[in-house]
Design a protein around this motif. Structure first.
Motif, short mmCIF file in Angstrom:
data_model
loop_
_atom_site.label_atom_id
_atom_site.label_comp_id
_atom_site.label_asym_id
_atom_site.label_seq_id
_atom_site.Cartn_x
_atom_site.Cartn_y
_atom_site.Cartn_z
N THR A 1 47.31 33.66 53.20
CA THR A 1 48.73 33.73 52.79
C THR A 1 49.62 34.15 53.96
OG1 THR A 1 48.27 35.91 51.85
CG2 THR A 1 48.38 34.07 50.32
N ARG A 2 49.08 34.97 54.88
CA ARG A 2 49.95 35.39 55.99
C ARG A 2 50.19 34.29 57.02
NH1 ARG A 2 46.36 40.12 58.69
NH2 ARG A 2 44.87 38.84 59.82
N VAL A 3 49.42 33.20 56.95
CA VAL A 3 49.77 32.05 57.80
C VAL A 3 50.44 30.96 56.97
CG1 VAL A 3 48.07 32.45 59.63
CG2 VAL A 3 47.43 31.06 57.65
N GLY A 4 50.89 31.33 55.74
CA GLY A 4 51.74 30.43 54.98
C GLY A 4 51.07 29.62 53.89
N VAL A 5 49.78 29.83 53.65
CA VAL A 5 49.12 29.10 52.56
C VAL A 5 49.54 29.73 51.23
CG1 VAL A 5 46.89 28.40 51.57
CG2 VAL A 5 47.13 28.63 54.05
N PRO A 6 50.06 28.93 50.28
CA PRO A 6 50.46 29.52 49.00
C PRO A 6 49.27 30.19 48.29
CG PRO A 6 51.23 27.24 49.20
CD PRO A 6 50.30 27.49 50.34
N GLN A 7 49.55 31.31 47.66
CA GLN A 7 48.52 32.10 46.98
C GLN A 7 47.67 31.26 46.02
OE1 GLN A 7 47.51 35.31 46.85
NE2 GLN A 7 46.44 35.28 44.87
N GLU A 8 48.35 30.38 45.27
CA GLU A 8 47.64 29.56 44.27
C GLU A 8 46.57 28.68 44.90
OE1 GLU A 8 47.25 29.03 40.86
OE2 GLU A 8 48.00 31.07 41.12
N ILE A 9 46.87 28.18 46.10
CA ILE A 9 45.92 27.32 46.81
C ILE A 9 44.88 28.18 47.52
CG2 ILE A 9 45.70 25.69 48.74
CD1 ILE A 9 48.47 24.60 47.84
N ALA A 10 45.37 29.27 48.14
CA ALA A 10 44.47 30.13 48.93
C ALA A 10 43.31 30.66 48.10
CB ALA A 10 45.27 31.28 49.52
N LYS A 11 43.58 30.99 46.83
CA LYS A 11 42.53 31.63 46.03
C LYS A 11 41.41 30.65 45.67
CE LYS A 11 44.26 31.23 41.37
NZ LYS A 11 44.97 31.82 40.25
N HIS A 12 41.67 29.35 45.79
CA HIS A 12 40.60 28.39 45.51
C HIS A 12 39.58 28.31 46.64
CE1 HIS A 12 42.76 27.49 42.03
NE2 HIS A 12 43.63 26.65 42.54
N SER A 13 40.02 28.60 47.87
CA SER A 13 39.02 28.61 48.94
C SER A 13 38.57 30.02 49.27
CB SER A 13 39.55 27.89 50.19
OG SER A 13 40.72 28.50 50.64
N SER A 14 39.46 30.99 49.08
CA SER A 14 39.10 32.38 49.36
C SER A 14 38.73 33.06 48.04
CB SER A 14 40.29 33.08 50.01
OG SER A 14 39.91 34.31 50.56
N TRP A 15 37.59 32.63 47.46
CA TRP A 15 37.24 33.08 46.11
C TRP A 15 36.30 34.28 46.07
CZ3 TRP A 15 32.18 32.20 46.81
CH2 TRP A 15 31.74 31.01 47.42
N ASP A 16 35.92 34.79 47.23
CA ASP A 16 34.94 35.90 47.26
C ASP A 16 35.47 37.14 46.54
OD1 ASP A 16 33.00 34.84 49.63
OD2 ASP A 16 35.11 34.32 49.99
N GLN A 17 34.64 37.71 45.69
CA GLN A 17 35.04 38.92 44.97
C GLN A 17 33.87 39.53 44.22
OE1 GLN A 17 37.23 37.94 41.18
NE2 GLN A 17 37.10 35.86 42.02
N ILE A 18 34.03 40.84 43.95
CA ILE A 18 33.15 41.50 42.98
C ILE A 18 34.04 41.83 41.79
CG2 ILE A 18 31.73 43.53 42.48
CD1 ILE A 18 31.13 43.75 45.47
N SER A 19 33.69 41.33 40.62
CA SER A 19 34.49 41.64 39.43
C SER A 19 33.57 41.60 38.21
CB SER A 19 35.66 40.66 39.30
OG SER A 19 35.21 39.47 38.69
#
Ligand SMILES: [Zn+2]
Length: 576
Positions: free
Chosen positions: A136-154
């Motif tokens: 997101t800090r290089v301008g990728v919209p959050q909605e799109i970014a979360k599809h490739s940056s999906w790593d998480q513990i939840s």
């Protein structure tokens, strides 16, 4: 006033001297042995264990910089049972999804000489929530970014990839920057190359779902399934890599439905049964196809579902993460072919291991939809490495030579090369030597027992099977990066024999620095004729073709050879 100025100067000096002396890539982690505890309700990860650091620099080193994700914190670092001094600081780097790492600057008790190693006991903990900061800090919209940056513990879905995505184990790298051209990929590729011979032992456990029989924890690597008492639904799993190679260690945990029918392990979310079934329907034909070309798949293949159906798929080793929300039998077949090739044909060489898997996908497309479908499929790969190859072609000779070594297919860790370019190279080899010879060469290939030691091993196998010299091709495509060919028709000469047979003499020129055997089609009044011709780098080649009628047009390259310029492949033949 002066004193204050001096003390500030002094501070600045010591800080910059310190920074200059710190070689962040001096140490390689030769060995990991980590126990990881996951607490999904808190999104928490706690780790302790041992790592062995080897000084790969030319200088003795007393300071090491160890990095973990910025959402994790260092708790303890010991050498020989004694706590060592360390300063923890945030360090901006896009190698982690948070865009920063927590860096421990550790002062070792003694200097480590070049090639010597030191073992550290370490402890760290923190949280790993979904984080898209570096995108997101290089301008990728959050909605799109979360599809490739999906790593998480939840609590509902956990999946975390290693270095290059989330530093959930310690790494030692220079800062990587997304916005600076390819810097992030250069730093990540360099890290993977340094770590290819590292070993990793992991044991993961979780406090979650003690009475929840559907919770499943899995990871890639060998022996990843802990089948204690034959029960895989356990909150404990061990993974091992004798040698990391290309692998990105990854763990996942969710309330999966276990649909496994060994050797295919398949874990899907409730509601995705139909999508999961497409994989099983695709298994038999995919396995048949793969074993004909690459031998019998030996290792189990694991496919795990995503909670978010829009998540971008990811594979490492024989684990594939892909959404099963949709029923896409074509995609399921291709995904299976890819993973089954990995299972059948292990190789320490990225361009062989991944290149063959992508090549197999293209061949499978051909089996289902014809050659054009396969070439269209390969065409999607071309864009991935075209820009980089344009740079190589345009660069002055000296830089080109340096770069050509760095991106040589035989040794590169650049993903676009060892996947996309390699797929083309295998396709071109197949077109040149034919199915039987290539199958035989692949069948004779042995990654184990150190057979694959010589970089020319694969070339020799194919040459032996095809009885053809391919040294020039491997030189231009595998051992160096010489850019791509660029074909054009230099001249044509249509004529007729005494017996009124229509002939054309065609001279093709290759303006690029990589040679290839390229197909060309001559369109004539009574049909068309396709021939193949070998045109070396910066050279011409001439051939004569007998035609069924008056020629009107020549089309070079059906798309099977990646070219730098595709605007000059059609040549109109003017009427005499
Ligand atoms: Zn793969």
């Amino acid at each position: 006033m002066i004193m204050r100025f001096l003390s500030v100067l002094c501070l600045l000096c010591s800080a910059s001297c310190f920074a200059a002396a710190l070689d962040r890539e001096a140490f390689t982690v030769a060995k990991y042995d980590l126990q990881i505890r996951l607490e999904p309700q808190q999104q928490r990860l706690g780790a302790r264990g041992k790592i062995t650091l080897r000084n790969d620099s030319g200088q003795p080193q007393k300071v090491v910089a160890l990095q973990i994700s910025s959402s994790l914190n260092w708790r303890a670092i010991r050498v020989d049972g004694k706590a060592v001094q360390f300063v923890s600081q945030p360090y901006t780097s896009d190698i982690d999804h948070t865009g920063a790492v927590s860096e421990a600057i550790v002062t070792l008790p003694v200097e480590i000489k070049p090639k010597d190693s030191v073992e550290l006991e370490i402890g760290y903990e923190g949280v790993i929530p979904l984080d898209t900061t570096r995108l997101t800090r290089v301008g990728v919209p959050q909605e799109i970014a979360k599809h490739s940056s999906w790593d998480q513990i939840s609590p509902s879905f956990t999946a975390v990839r290693g270095a290059g995505y989330v530093a959930w184990y310690p790494i030692t790298t220079e800062s990587a920057d997304f916005s600076e051209g390819n810097s992030l990929f250069e730093v990540t590729d360099r890290w993977k190359k340094r770590e290819q011979d590292a070993s990793m032992k992991l044991s993961l456990n979780t406090d979650a779902g003690a009475d929840d029989r559907t919770l499943l924890l899995l990871c890639n690597g060998n022996n990843s399934m802990d089948t204690r008492e034959g029960n895989m639904h356990d909150r404990y799993v061990r993974c091992g890599y004798e040698r990391l190679g290309l692998a990105t260690p990854i763990f996942a945990m969710a309330n999966y439905q276990d649909q496994s029918k060994p050797p295919l392990y398949l874990f899907s979310f409730p509601g995705h049964e139909a999508g999961a079934a497409t994989y099983f329907n695709a298994l038999e034909p995919a396995a048949k196809f793969v074993s004909e070309w690459f031998g019998q798949p030996s290792a189990p293949v694991t496919i795990a579902d995503f909670a978010d159906p829009n998540s971008a798929p990811f594979e490492s080793g024989t684990l594939l993460m892909a959404s099963m929300a949709a029923e896409d039998s074509k995609l399921a077949g291709i995904n299976l072919v890819h993973e089954l090739v990995h299972s059948a044909l292990p190789s320490p060489r990225p361009w062989v291991y991944e290149g063959l898997a992508h090549f197999a996908e293209a061949m499978y497309r051909q089996q289902q939809g014809g050659r054009q479908a396969a070439l269209d499929f390969l065409g999607l790969h071309r864009a991935a490495f075209l820009d980089s190859e344009k740079e190589v072609s345009a660069a002055p000779q000296k830089n080109a030579a340096e770069k050509s070594v760095g991106l040589a297919l035989a040794t590169t860790f650049d993903e676009t090369y060892y996947r996309s370019k390699a797929a083309y190279v295998w396709w071109m080899l197949r077109d040149m030597v034919g199915d039987d010879a290539l199958k035989q060469a692949i069948r004779n290939y042995r990654a184990a027992n150190d057979d694959d030691k010589d970089p020319k091993y694969m070339e020799q196998l194919i040459e032996a099977a095809a009885k053809r010299d391919l040294g020039w091709f491997f030189d231009d495509w595998v051992y160096h990066d010489r850019g791509l060919p660029d074909f054009r028709v230099q001249s044509v000469h249509p004529w007729q024999t005494d017996k009124d047979v229509q002939i054309i003499t065609v001279t093709l020129e290759n303006l690029g620095s990589a040679g290839a055997e390229v197909p060309f089609t001559i369109i004539c009044a009574g049909g068309e004729v396709t021939k193949r011709i070998e045109v070396r780098a910066k050279s011409t080649a001439t051939t004569r073709v007998e035609l069924p009628g008056t020629p009107s047009e020549i089309v070079i390259n059906d798309g099977s050879v990646p070219e730098i310029d595709l605007t000059n492949t059609v040549f109109k033949i003017s009427a005499p």
